[in-house]
Design an enzyme around this catalytic site. Structure first.
Site, short mmCIF file in Angstrom:
data_model
loop_
_atom_site.label_atom_id
_atom_site.label_comp_id
_atom_site.label_asym_id
_atom_site.label_seq_id
_atom_site.Cartn_x
_atom_site.Cartn_y
_atom_site.Cartn_z
N SER A 1 0.86 -1.19 0.00
CA SER A 1 0.00 0.00 0.00
C SER A 1 0.89 1.24 0.00
O SER A 1 2.11 1.13 0.04
CB SER A 1 -0.88 0.01 1.25
OG SER A 1 -0.07 0.27 2.38
N LYS A 2 0.26 2.39 -0.01
CA LYS A 2 1.01 3.65 -0.01
C LYS A 2 1.95 3.75 1.18
O LYS A 2 3.01 4.34 1.10
CB LYS A 2 0.03 4.83 0.03
CG LYS A 2 -0.56 5.11 -1.32
CD LYS A 2 -0.97 6.56 -1.42
CE LYS A 2 -1.47 6.86 -2.82
NZ LYS A 2 -2.74 7.51 -2.84
N ARG A 3 1.50 3.18 2.28
CA ARG A 3 2.29 3.19 3.52
C ARG A 3 3.71 2.63 3.29
O ARG A 3 4.66 3.01 3.96
CB ARG A 3 1.53 2.34 4.54
CG ARG A 3 2.07 2.28 5.92
CD ARG A 3 1.02 1.68 6.83
NE ARG A 3 0.57 0.36 6.37
CZ ARG A 3 1.24 -0.77 6.61
NH1 ARG A 3 2.34 -0.74 7.30
NH2 ARG A 3 0.77 -1.92 6.17
N HIS A 4 3.83 1.69 2.34
CA HIS A 4 5.13 1.08 2.07
C HIS A 4 5.95 1.88 1.06
O HIS A 4 6.99 1.42 0.60
CB HIS A 4 4.95 -0.33 1.51
CG HIS A 4 4.24 -1.25 2.43
ND1 HIS A 4 2.93 -1.62 2.26
CD2 HIS A 4 4.66 -1.87 3.56
CE1 HIS A 4 2.58 -2.42 3.23
NE2 HIS A 4 3.60 -2.60 4.03
N GLY A 5 5.45 3.04 0.70
CA GLY A 5 6.18 3.81 -0.30
C GLY A 5 5.79 3.40 -1.71
O GLY A 5 6.50 3.70 -2.66
#
Ligand code: GLU
Length: 476
Positions: free
Chosen positions: A248-252
Site C-alpha cells: 500500500s502507499k504506507r510502504h512507499g
C-alpha cells in the site's frame, strides 16, 4: 514448474498488458507490464497494450495518459496501437449473440427480487449461492422486455487451468454459475470483453496478477464455448511491502510517475527493481535490459508474494546513477534544483557530476549536493557550518586563503598540496583544516570532496567565499 509449458523459441508469442485506467500506473501494474513485455521480447513475439476503459464512471483521460507515459518512461514499448476496450462493445455483443445462436448462452428475465429470494434461500441452507435461472431451458421469454444474456455454463465435471506459475488449478464446474455476458442495457460484461479482446488480438499468453486466477475459470468457459484456442495462463503472485503486508502507499508504493518526479529515480533502476519483484536469475541483483530480455522466462517466477523494499530501490538507483552519463544526469537533476536553471548552470552541474554522483542515491540528492555551486556570496551558513567556523577556524581560514591565493595552477593536485601544507604547519590533521574550509565554501558540513569543490567553484569564487568567513565575525 514444468518447463514443457514454455513455448518453443521462435513460436509466435503474443502477450498483452490490460490496465483499467481508473488510477495511475502503480507498482503492481508496472511489474505486470514488464513481465509481459519481457516474455514477448525474450521470445521475439509481440507485446500489446489494451486499455480496459469499460468502467465509464471511473476511467479517466489523465489516468490513460499516466499509464502510457509511465510505460514509455520505463521503455516498455508496445507493438501497434493501443486497443481501447470500450470502443469494441459491438464486437463483444456480437460474440454473445453467436453464443445465443449456438446454445451456449440464453436470455434470462429473472428479476432482482427473484435473484434475492434465491440468494436468501441458499443462505438459509448455508450453501454457497449459485444462480439457478428458470430461463436456462426456456426460449419463450418476451424479447421486448428487459433481460440479460447469460452463459449456459457446464454444471458437471471440472475446469482445470494449467498455469505456468500456479501449476494445475482445478475447480468443480458446479462452483461456476451462469454469469452474465450482456447486461439488460445491452452492454457487455468485463468477463466477456476480456475474452473476446484477447482472442481477437491473438493473445497466446495471459500474464497477470494472481487476483485474476478465479476469473480464468470463467473466461475459459467462454473460450471453450466459442471453440477458440486457449491462451496459456501465468498468474503472478502479488507484491507485498517490506513488512509482509499487502502493498500500500504506507510502504512507499506510489504511481510510477512519482518515482520519477518526486523521488528522482532513474527508469533503469525502477525497471531492475520491478524485475526482481517475484522473478530471479540465480543471485543476480543488477540486471540491465539486455540481460533481462535474454534471461527472462516464467520458470523464474516464484509462487510466493514478493516484497517491495524502498531501500533496495535506493541502492539500485545509486548504482545506475554512478553508471549514467553526466550530461543526462545533469538534465534529469536540473528540475530538482530549487530554481529555474540556465544553460550555463546546467553545464556547471554537468561538470560537477563526477564529484556529485558517487554519493547520491537519487536525483534529489544530486540537486541537493549541487546547491553550494549556485549560492551567492556571502553564503548563508547553516547551524552545523556555523559551528565549524568558531575557535581556531578563523586563523586556519586566513592561512588557507594565503596559501590558496599563491597556487599558480588551480587544479586538484596543487590545491591538495597547498591545503596539506597549511595543516602541517599548523600542526593539525587535514580534517581540522578541511572542515572549516568546507563550511566556508559550501555553507554546510557535508559536500563532495573538498578539492573537487575548490576546482568546481574556481579560484575567484573560492577565495571570495573564504575571505567572507575570515572577515565575518562568527555568529553573524
Ligand atoms: N483490467 C484488469 C486490471 O487492470 C486486468 C485484466 C486482465 O489482465 O485480464 O486488473
Amino acid at each position: 514448474m514444468s518447463a514443457s509449458f514454455e513455448p518453443a523459441h521462435g513460436a509466435a508469442i503474443v502477450t498483452r498488458f490490460a490496465p483499467s485506467p481508473t488510477g495511475f500506473l502503480h507498482i503492481g501494474g508496472a511489474r505486470t507490464a514488464l513481465f509481459n513485455w519481457l516474455f514477448a521480447r525474450h521470445h521475439g513475439g509481440k507485446f500489446l497494450l489494451r486499455i480496459e476503459d469499460t468502467d465509464r464512471a471511473r476511467s479517466t483521460e489523465p489516468a490513460i495518459a499516466a499509464i502510457l507515459d509511465g510505460m514509455r518512461w520505463l521503455g516498455l514499448d508496445w507493438d501497434g496501437d493501443e486497443v481501447y476496450q470500450f470502443a469494441r462493445a459491438a464486437r463483444h455483443a456480437e460474440v454473445a449473440h453467436a453464443m445465443l445462436e449456438s446454445g451456449h448462452a440464453y436470455r434470462c428475465w429473472m428479476s432482482q427480487d427473484e435473484i434475492a429470494a434465491q440468494r436468501e434461500e441458499a443462505q438459509a441452507a448455508k450453501k454457497p449461492y449459485r444462480i439457478r435461472s428458470p430461463w436456462r431451458n426456456r426460449t419463450d421469454g418476451p424479447l421486448d422486455q428487459p433481460h440479460v444474456v447469460r452463459i449456459r455454463a457446464e454444471r458437471d465435471g471440472a475446469t482445470t487451468v494449467r498455469d505456468l506459475v500456479q501449476g494445475e488449478v482445478t475447480v468443480q464446474n458446479a462452483e461456476l454459475d451462469d454469469m452474465i455476458l450482456l447486461r439488460s442495457d445491452g452492454t457487455p460484461t468485463y468477463m466477456l470483453a476480456v475474452v473476446v479482446d484477447d482472442h481477437d488480438m491473438g493473445v497466446t499468453h495471459v500474464i497477470r496478477g494472481d487476483d485474476h486466477l478465479n476469473n480464468a475459470f470463467r473466461q475459459l468457459t467462454i473460450i471453450r464455448a466459442m471453440g477458440w484456442p486457449e491462451p496459456t495462463y501465468a498468474h503472478i503472485p502479488l507484491i507485498h511491502g517490506a513488512d509482509g503486508a499487502k502493498l500500500s502507499k504506507r510502504h512507499g508504493a506510489l504511481g510510477v510517475e512519482a518515482y520519477r518526479d518526486e523521488l528522482g529515480v532513474l527508469p533503469e533502476a525502477l525497471f531492475n527493481h520491478l524485475l526482481r519483484l517475484g522473478w530471479g536469475h540465480g543471485d543476480a541483483e543488477i540486471i540491465n535490459r539486455a540481460q533481462a530480455i535474454e534471461w527472462f522466462t516464467l520458470d523464474g517466477v516464484g509462487k510466493s508474494p514478493s516484497r517491495f523494499d524502498l531501500k533496495k530501490l535506493d541502492s539500485l538507483n545509486g548504482h545506475y546513477i554512478r553508471a549514467a552519463d553526466d550530461a543526462r544526469l545533469a538534465e534529469l537533476s536540473a528540475p530538482f534544483l530549487p530554481f529555474e536553471s540556465t544553460l550555463e548552470q546546467r553545464e556547471l552541474l554537468q561538470r560537477s557530476m563526477r564529484a556529485l554522483k558517487p554519493r547520491a542515491a537519487n536525483l534529489l540528492e544530486i540537486a541537493d549536493g549541487a546547491a553550494f555551486l549556485f549560492r551567492t556570496r556571502p553564503l548563508e551558513m547553516d547551524a552545523d557550518a556555523q559551528a565549524l567556523l568558531g575557535g581556531d577556524a578563523q586563523s586556519l581560514l586566513g592561512q588557507l586563503h594565503a596559501a590558496l591565493d599563491a597556487v599558480a595552477d588551480w587544479n586538484t593536485e596543487a590545491l591538495e598540496t597547498a591545503v596539506r601544507q597549511v595543516a602541517e604547519s599548523a600542526g593539525v590533521k587535514l580534517g581540522a583544516v578541511a572542515q572549516p574550509l568546507r563550511a566556508a565554501l559550501t555553507g554546510r558540513r557535508t559536500s563532495p570532496g573538498i578539492f573537487d569543490v575548490l576546482v568546481l567553484l574556481g579560484r575567484e569564487e573560492s577565495l571570495g567565499r573564504i575571505a567572507d568567513q575570515v572577515t565575518a565575525s562568527p555568529g553573524e
